[in-house]
Design an enzyme around this catalytic site. Structure first.
Site, PDB file in Angstrom:
ATOM      1  N   LYS A 124      -6.604   3.451   8.623  1.00  0.00           N
ATOM      2  CA  LYS A 124      -5.563   4.541   7.889  1.00  0.00           C
ATOM      3  C   LYS A 124      -6.112   5.805   7.706  1.00  0.00           C
ATOM      4  O   LYS A 124      -5.995   7.120   8.180  1.00  0.00           O
ATOM      5  CB  LYS A 124      -5.648   3.496   6.979  1.00  0.00           C
ATOM      6  CG  LYS A 124      -4.268   2.869   5.888  1.00  0.00           C
ATOM      7  CD  LYS A 124      -4.097   2.268   5.178  1.00  0.00           C
ATOM      8  CE  LYS A 124      -3.584   1.488   5.338  1.00  0.00           C
ATOM      9  NZ  LYS A 124      -2.738   0.412   3.646  1.00  0.00           N
TER      10      LYS A 124
ATOM     11  N   SER B 251       0.824  -1.438   0.192  1.00  0.00           N
ATOM     12  CA  SER B 251      -0.161  -0.317   0.090  1.00  0.00           C
ATOM     13  C   SER B 251       0.962   1.358   0.058  1.00  0.00           C
ATOM     14  O   SER B 251       0.420   2.257  -0.245  1.00  0.00           O
ATOM     15  CB  SER B 251      -0.949  -0.531   1.449  1.00  0.00           C
ATOM     16  OG  SER B 251      -0.328  -0.278   2.035  1.00  0.00           O
TER      17      SER B 251
END
Length: 823
Positions: A738, A695
């Site tokens: 996140k 990611s």
């Protein structure tokens, strides 16, 4: 065996007919019978002409059958006298011979009509010494002890052995013991030294005596045990007869009757009823002193105590369940909605379906970090449904028999933990929480995860068979709830049988509400405080959450609240134990005084004042956070160096990001030769923490593009997404965590893959409104949103090159990059 050399002066050499013996050894001083055949008869007739003497020698068992006769015979035999020949008293044809003296064969002289051999006699030479007399005494004693222990030995034989005074005669007479083997007899015959021969006889009989002592002891123990068991049997029979005459109740009969009543009341299934009746009939015919009696009785007690058809669940009430879930848990709206949907479907099916249709309970799996409420959710579901609750911790379970039970053939066997929990719950429809299912182990004793395949399959768990019970038990009414921190370690076959519901971490506001509603009241009671004695401010809770805990759940938060309240309790006890005083205010200053220096420092937005730094988003088991990716270019070769304890996947993402940026050198205004003359170094701070995952792909690409172009990255932007060589941005996981971490760090804009837009629905409304989201599909969109316009300085200035002539504003970026690339 070595013998003394033969000389005609010391040992006269003679010749006699020879009769070979197969498996028979003849000793001096003994009389034996030899069956007649053609060879024996020919030798016997020849011997009758020569004082009736003949040589008797045994065949060697290891000699080849086609070897000459001399090589097939032993060297030592015996000279024997024929006492009788013809029909013997028992009706058989044979001859009776008497051994006289040992003989050593020399060579064969004739072959017809019978074999003749030269030989020399080997007489015993005895010197009567004290040592020999002591040896004879010990041999007599050993032989007499063996004969005494051997049944059926006449007294005359024992007296005969005692009367033998000649040492050689005594040793040779023992050679006919039935315990001797052929090899041992021949070895005794070939032992010419009388003292050595007696020593061998003594060792042999001592060994026989030890063996017979062990046999006698074992025989006596078996006889004593049999006699004791028989005596106990007769005594118990007499006791029953006496109790019957006195009119006293038969306790054993009462126990069987009570056990039979329990089995009748247990409402067993047909298969279980058949097995219980069979074992009950066996028990009634069995002696209560037998070990198997207790095993069968224990088995029947298990059968009688299991809840075969006993249910405790109340009618489903969705409204009441919602109230229970809201009382016990704050937040977790997605999980609560899924539980309510399940109960609504279950209630509707009970209304519309056939009563005889078997209901199949689903298998729910709560997956999430520690401390987010997975176990307490199971307890709330059980309370809402009115069912019993049982918790099974599967962490570290390695033996499959712990779940499926042990077979009754083993001593101390018992059912598996599933059956034990059902008996403890007292109902066949409890809520069973399979805690830590991701931490199951397996070794040579079996795989517990494979045993759970049948348990957690709604299509076949209605016939679950425990090894101990050995009859099917219906588990379809049980509501199984599994919990795990991650599903990565759960086998795919087991994962396929469960409906996974993911629980993410709590936001800071949610933790404050949970602490005020649940944690603080609980810790007040634990630390001996009343609610009116303490005022816990939200500001103090936020300080604890951000500076003293780093977790997705609330376990450490509860511990820290308890640590603060213990300080309050001590202050109250020391300063004003007897007086009523105002409540203690717990604010930020009190928390810092009680807990000391902060233990965690959350990453916060910082000013980016040089190229090559980009802000990324990361997921951790303790929640989301931000991370800074740094890229630097220095003069050198085409080396790519990666530091920060990066995993293999993250290293591959960095290589893909570099290739993707190089393929866009012209659109970005980078000299194509720039990467050939410079080395790239990518570093992710926090080198003590391992990092991995794809990611960070677009974050690394943005940092590389910033370092190569000299353009700064916006300090209010954070990003996440996987990158491909074509510059495509692929979706990633953990978006909610996140984004919450970025919001906590002060980030305003989030760049994320377009296919992750659907994950934004899981965010709290206040967080979603406070942030700006930029969905992207390509790296070009990422760079357009993240990079600031080109600064006035060129890349060559960053590397200390000489200043260049000013150029037009339109050409400045490209010229600067070209100059730097050539450097």
């Amino acid at each position: 065996m070595d013998h003394e050399p033969v000389s005609e002066t010391t040992h006269p050499i003679q010749t006699l007919p020879l009769i070979p013996l197969d498996g028979v050894v003849v000793f001096p001083y003994t009389v034996v019978t030899v069956p007649l055949n053609e060879e024996v008869e020919a030798a016997a007739h020849a011997a009758m002409k020569e004082d009736q003497l003949v040589l008797l020698v045994a065949f060697r068992r290891d000699a080849p059958a086609n070897a000459p006769l001399a090589l097939r015979l032993h060297r030592i035999g015996v000279v024997a006298r024929i006492e009788q020949i013809g029909r013997l008293p028992n009706g058989a044809n044979g001859m009776v011979v008497r051994g006289l003296v040992r003989a050593e064969l020399l060579e064969q002289t004739h072959d017809q009509p019978c074999p003749r051999f030269r030989y020399v006699e080997r007489h015993d030479h005895v010197e009567r010494t004290a040592e020999l007399e002591q040896l004879m005494t010990e041999v007599h004693a050993a032989i007499d002890a063996v004969l005494e222990l051997r049944p059926g030995i006449p007294q005359e034989i024992r007296n005969f052995v005692r009367s033998i005074d000649d040492p050689g005669h005594l040793a040779d007479n023992t050679g006919y013991s039935p315990d001797y083997t052929f090899e041992e007899r021949q070895d005794l015959l070939e032992t010419l030294d009388v003292v050595e021969r007696l020593r061998k006889v003594l060792a042999f009989y001592r060994k026989q005596l030890a063996l017979m002592d062990v046999q006698a002891r074992l025989r006596q123990e078996v006889q004593d045990a049999a006699a004791r068991q028989q005596r106990e049997f007769y005594l118990r029979q007499q006791l029953r007869a006496i109790q019957k005459e006195l009119g006293e109740d038969d306790a054993e009969a009462d126990e069987l009757a009570e056990l039979r009543e329990k089995l009748e009341a247990a409402n067993l299934t047909p298969a279980a009823r058949k097995e219980a009746d069979r074992e009950l009939n066996r028990l009634s015919r069995m002696n209560s002193a037998s070990p198997e009696y207790q095993m069968v009785r224990t088995y029947l007690e298990w059968m009688a105590e299991l809840p075969w058809n006993k249910t405790t669940g109340a009618p489903i009430d969705v409204v009441y369940t919602r109230r229970v879930l809201d009382e016990d848990h704050y937040g977790l709206q997605t999980i609560k909605e899924r539980i309510l949907e399940y109960l609504a479907v279950r209630q509707r099916r009970q209304t519309l379906s056939d009563e005889h249709e078997r209901a199949r309970e689903p298998i729910l799996a709560f997956v999430g970090p520690p401390g987010v409420g997975k176990t307490s959710l199971g307890q709330s579901i059980a309370r809402a449904l009115g069912r019993q609750f049982a918790r099974m911790s599967l962490g570290g379970v390695r033996d499959e028999a712990e779940l499926r039970g042990f077979r009754r053939t083993y001593i101390g066997s018992q059912p598996g933990r599933l059956i034990q929990e059902l008996r403890r719950a007292g109902a066949c429809d409890p809520v069973i929480l399979l805690d830590e299912i991701d931490k199951l182990g397996h070794d040579y004793r079996g795989d517990p995860a494979a045993a759970l395949l049948e348990v957690l399959d709604p299509e076949q768990n209605d016939t679950f068979t425990d090894h101990y019970l050995n009859v099917p038990f219906d588990l379809s009414k049980v509501l199984f709830i599994a919990t795990a921190n991650t599903m990565d370690t759960v086998p795919p076959a087991l994962r396929d049988r469960m409906e996974v519901i993911e629980l993410s971490g709590y936001t800071g506001d949610e933790k404050v509400h949970i602490a005020q509603r649940h944690l603080i009241p609980k810790q007040l009671r634990s630390n001996g405080l009343r609610p009116e004695e303490v005022i816990f401010t939200d500001e103090a809770l936020r300080i604890i959450i951000h500076d003293y805990t780093r977790e997705a759940g609330v376990r450490n938060l509860e511990r820290q609240i308890g640590a603060v309240l213990r300080k309050v309790t001590r202050r109250i006890v020391e300063e004003r134990p007897e007086t009523e005083s105002p409540p203690v205010l717990i604010d930020a200053a009190f928390v810092r005084s009680a807990l000391g220096r902060p233990r965690f420092f959350n990453e916060a937005r910082e000013r980016i004042d040089q190229p090559g730094v980009a802000t990324g988003l990361v997921w951790t088991p303790a929640g989301g956070d931000i991370v800074f990716v740094e890229a630097s270019v220095v003069e050198g070769n085409r080396e790519l160096r990666l530091t920060g304890q990066l995993g293999d996947v993250m290293r591959e993402s960095a290589e893909a990001a570099l290739t993707c940026v190089r393929s866009r050198a012209h659109p970005l205004g980078i000299d194509p030769r720039f990467f050939d003359t410079h080395a790239i170094h990518i570093h992710v701070p926090g080198g003590a923490v391992p990092k991995d995952g794809p990611s960070a792909g677009i974050t690394m690409a943005t940092a590389l593009a910033s370092a190569a172009t000299g353009r700064l990255v916006r300090d209010d932007v954070a990003m996440t997404g996987e990158i491909t060589l074509r510059g495509r941005v692929l979706p990633v996981g953990g978006i909610k965590e996140k984004v919450l971490g970025a919001h906590r760090a002060g980030i305003n804009t989030i760049i994320l893959p377009r296919r992750n837009e659907v994950d934004l629905d899981d965010l709290p409304p206040d967080v979603r409104e406070a942030l700006t989201f930029v969905p992207v599909e390509t790296l070009d969109e990422v760079l357009a949103a993240a990079l600031l316009p080109h600064p006035a300085a060129t890349i060559s200035n960053l590397f200390g090159a000489a200043p260049q002539e000013e150029s037009s504003s339109e050409e400045a970026p490209r010229a600067g990059v070209a100059t730097s690339g050539r450097a």
